[in-house]
Write a protein that holds these residues in place. Structure first.
Motif, PDB file in Angstrom:
ATOM      1  N   ALA A  85       0.843  -1.237   0.069  1.00  0.00           N
ATOM      2  CA  ALA A  85       0.064   0.126  -0.075  1.00  0.00           C
ATOM      3  C   ALA A  85       0.724   1.343  -0.091  1.00  0.00           C
ATOM      4  N   VAL A  86       0.436   2.489  -0.587  1.00  0.00           N
ATOM      5  CA  VAL A  86       1.245   3.605  -0.698  1.00  0.00           C
ATOM      6  C   VAL A  86       1.415   4.145   0.888  1.00  0.00           C
ATOM      7  N   ALA A  87       0.182   4.110   1.435  1.00  0.00           N
ATOM      8  CA  ALA A  87       0.158   4.836   2.756  1.00  0.00           C
ATOM      9  C   ALA A  87       0.741   3.524   3.893  1.00  0.00           C
ATOM     10  N   ALA A  88       1.653   3.284   4.079  1.00  0.00           N
ATOM     11  CA  ALA A  88       2.337   2.116   4.827  1.00  0.00           C
ATOM     12  C   ALA A  88       3.664   2.191   4.740  1.00  0.00           C
ATOM     13  N   ARG A  89       4.133   1.300   5.882  1.00  0.00           N
ATOM     14  CA  ARG A  89       5.971   1.265   6.045  1.00  0.00           C
ATOM     15  C   ARG A  89       6.132  -0.215   6.304  1.00  0.00           C
ATOM     16  N   ALA A  90       7.239  -0.542   6.194  1.00  0.00           N
ATOM     17  CA  ALA A  90       7.899  -1.669   6.361  1.00  0.00           C
ATOM     18  C   ALA A  90       9.525  -1.582   6.178  1.00  0.00           C
ATOM     19  N   THR A  91      10.040  -2.547   6.761  1.00  0.00           N
ATOM     20  CA  THR A  91      11.611  -2.514   6.773  1.00  0.00           C
ATOM     21  C   THR A  91      11.904  -2.894   5.373  1.00  0.00           C
ATOM     22  N   PHE A 109      12.141   9.511   0.352  1.00  0.00           N
ATOM     23  CA  PHE A 109      11.658  10.490   1.636  1.00  0.00           C
ATOM     24  C   PHE A 109      10.390   9.923   1.792  1.00  0.00           C
ATOM     25  N   PHE A 110       9.663  10.310   3.186  1.00  0.00           N
ATOM     26  CA  PHE A 110       8.170  10.014   3.328  1.00  0.00           C
ATOM     27  C   PHE A 110       7.827  10.876   4.403  1.00  0.00           C
ATOM     28  N   ALA A 125       3.252   7.665   3.764  1.00  0.00           N
ATOM     29  CA  ALA A 125       3.286   7.652   2.284  1.00  0.00           C
ATOM     30  C   ALA A 125       4.718   8.303   1.793  1.00  0.00           C
ATOM     31  N   SER A 126       5.088   7.937   0.599  1.00  0.00           N
ATOM     32  CA  SER A 126       6.339   8.823  -0.103  1.00  0.00           C
ATOM     33  C   SER A 126       6.137  10.227  -0.606  1.00  0.00           C
ATOM     34  N   VAL A 127       7.170  10.841  -0.617  1.00  0.00           N
ATOM     35  CA  VAL A 127       6.860  12.243  -1.281  1.00  0.00           C
ATOM     36  C   VAL A 127       6.703  12.332  -2.738  1.00  0.00           C
ATOM     37  N   GLY A 128       7.550  11.588  -3.545  1.00  0.00           N
ATOM     38  CA  GLY A 128       7.564  11.462  -5.081  1.00  0.00           C
ATOM     39  C   GLY A 128       6.585  10.435  -5.611  1.00  0.00           C
ATOM     40  N   PRO A 129       6.620  10.504  -7.041  1.00  0.00           N
ATOM     41  CA  PRO A 129       5.785   9.563  -7.956  1.00  0.00           C
ATOM     42  C   PRO A 129       6.447   8.241  -7.550  1.00  0.00           C
ATOM     43  N   ALA A 130       5.640   7.149  -7.824  1.00  0.00           N
ATOM     44  CA  ALA A 130       6.058   5.652  -7.695  1.00  0.00           C
ATOM     45  C   ALA A 130       5.405   4.760  -8.713  1.00  0.00           C
ATOM     46  N   VAL A 131       6.004   4.285  -9.243  1.00  0.00           N
ATOM     47  CA  VAL A 131       5.645   3.090 -10.444  1.00  0.00           C
ATOM     48  C   VAL A 131       6.262   1.649  -9.990  1.00  0.00           C
ATOM     49  N   GLN A 145       5.494  20.735   0.812  1.00  0.00           N
ATOM     50  CA  GLN A 145       4.796  19.835   1.722  1.00  0.00           C
ATOM     51  C   GLN A 145       5.584  18.495   1.849  1.00  0.00           C
ATOM     52  N   ARG A 146       6.923  18.674   1.072  1.00  0.00           N
ATOM     53  CA  ARG A 146       7.796  17.598   1.304  1.00  0.00           C
ATOM     54  C   ARG A 146       8.388  17.306   2.651  1.00  0.00           C
ATOM     55  N   PHE A 147       8.985  16.160   2.880  1.00  0.00           N
ATOM     56  CA  PHE A 147       9.713  15.730   4.145  1.00  0.00           C
ATOM     57  C   PHE A 147      11.153  15.543   3.362  1.00  0.00           C
TER      58      PHE A 147
END
Length: 412
Positions: A85-91, A109-110, A125-131, A145-147
């Protein structure tokens, strides 16, 4: 063991290369890599090698971990690592093992903290685009709005590094294009699965966003991410081309396949208030490369630090930190993925300007900075192992869950 030292080319860091493969920093050192040469390293998989070496930086000795990937080898490819998922984190290790990667590094960055917005949770969620696998996951948040540290002059949150469907690495910019067609008008779509939307806009959230709250999307402004959250908001859920629900504020929870949640703020909210349950709505979206080149098989956000063999002007040359940087050479056929070690002896790291110089010294023509500090990490499998091993020492003492990363995959 003895060391031999050679002078580097002007402006380039000196390298001290490990002669033996090892996991931990501080192993016996010997020799110096000539500028422009990539250490041979230990083979991880067909077309993939791993190496450690020291870099003499302004703040002291930094210790680097390097993956070299031959994209000309049909057995190897790069891909986006993310938690599903975009709005999630994992190692990084968990994402790599779940995806079956043989190696990898952390990524963009996120959204890691929301202390400025009481009651609003960080989305991850990350700052930039993702594919990923040729599928668009998300677009970029507004620059304000970036971190992360300040961007170098001339760069934006739309900058990406990735590999095209032609199997060649490149940097580019990915801009969102899309619209919301209502019975009354066509509204320009200005957000896709982003933790922050531009002011006076409408953004779309799909099932790829995940279940995190969408409340953060209406907080901050285009120039100040710490600014208050907007109270002028609207949310509309569209399923099978029809409005199925409306709400005065952004919600949370999973978004079903085939559904799109539209979130508006300020004038965007005003437009969404014109919609009622049952109204027909068509939502379209895509990411378009600024270069006009073909689509990406995978792409990740960050910012460029070197193009065509020349470091970008205005790179920070004062703040040293543990960093992750990737680059490519040979017309995009060879990738270099470098993560610094965060062990106490090396924690001062290097500056952004020094990381660009380091990649240049290793033969890269282009380089791209990713998240650093406690996020910097490299993982790789040992021969015959079923799981990856963390190669560097994360500076926080343990792996940090992150938004995404770059995975190295082998078909052998």
């Amino acid at each position: 063991m003895t060391r031999r030292r050679r002078r580097s080319a002007a402006g380039r860091p000196l390298f001290t290369v490990l002669t033996a493969f090892g996991v931990l920093a501080g192993a016996a050192l010997a020799g110096a890599a000539p500028a422009g040469a990539v250490p041979a390293g230990r083979r991880i998989a067909p077309g993939v090698t791993y190496r450690q070496f020291d870099v003499r930086a302004a703040a002291g000795t930094a210790h680097a971990h390097l993956l070299t990937v031959d994209l000309g080898d049909p057995h190897v490819r790069l891909g986006l690592l993310y938690p599903g998922a975009v709005a999630a984190r994992a190692t990084v290790s968990r994402m790599a093992d779940t995806a079956g990667a043989v190696a990898g590094v952390n990524g963009d960055f996120f959204d890691i903290s929301e202390t400025q917005h009481p009651g609003v949770e960080a989305t991850g969620a990350s700052v930039g685009p993702a594919v990923a696998d040729g599928r668009v996951l998300k677009a970029a948040v507004p620059k304000g709005q970036r971190f992360g540290p300040a961007l170098p002059p001339g760069t934006t949150t739309q900058d990406v590094l990735g590999v095209g469907t032609d199997r060649r690495a490149r940097t580019d910019r990915l801009a969102l294009t899309g619209s919301v067609l209502t019975p009354e008008k066509r509204i320009t779509l200005r957000g896709l699965n982003q933790y922050a939307l531009p002011q006076n806009s409408v953004g779309a959230f799909t099932s790829r966003w995940g279940s995190a709250s969408r409340a953060r999307a209406v907080c901050g402004t285009d120039t100040d991410r710490a600014a208050a959250c907007s109270s002028d908001t609207r949310e509309v859920t569209v399923r099978d081309g029809r409005v199925v629900s409306v709400s005065g504020k952004p919600g949370s929870g999973p978004i079903g396949a085939g559904s799109t949640v539209l979130v508006g703020r300020e004038s965007g909210a005003k437009e969404l208030r014109k919609l009622s349950v049952g109204d027909p709505v068509t939502v379209t979206h895509d990411l378009v490369p600024a270069s006009g080149r073909g689509p990406f098989a995978f792409a990740i956000g960050g910012y460029p630090v070197m193009r065509d063999g020349k470091p970008l002007s205005g790179l920070d040359d004062a703040a040293s930190a543990v960093r992750t940087v990737v680059g490519f050479s040979d017309g995009g056929h060879r990738m270099l993925l470098l993560a610094l070690d965060g062990a106490a002896a090396y924690r001062k790291g290097m500056t952004v300007a020094e990381e660009a110089s380091t990649l240049r010294g290793l033969g890269a023509t282009d380089a791209f900075n990713l998240d650093g500090g406690g996020s910097s990490e490299m993982v790789a499998r040992n021969s015959g192992a079923q799981a990856v091993t963390v190669r560097n020492h994360p500076s926080g003492g343990a792996e940090r869950p992150v938004a995404n990363g770059i995975g190295v995959f082998s078909a052998s």
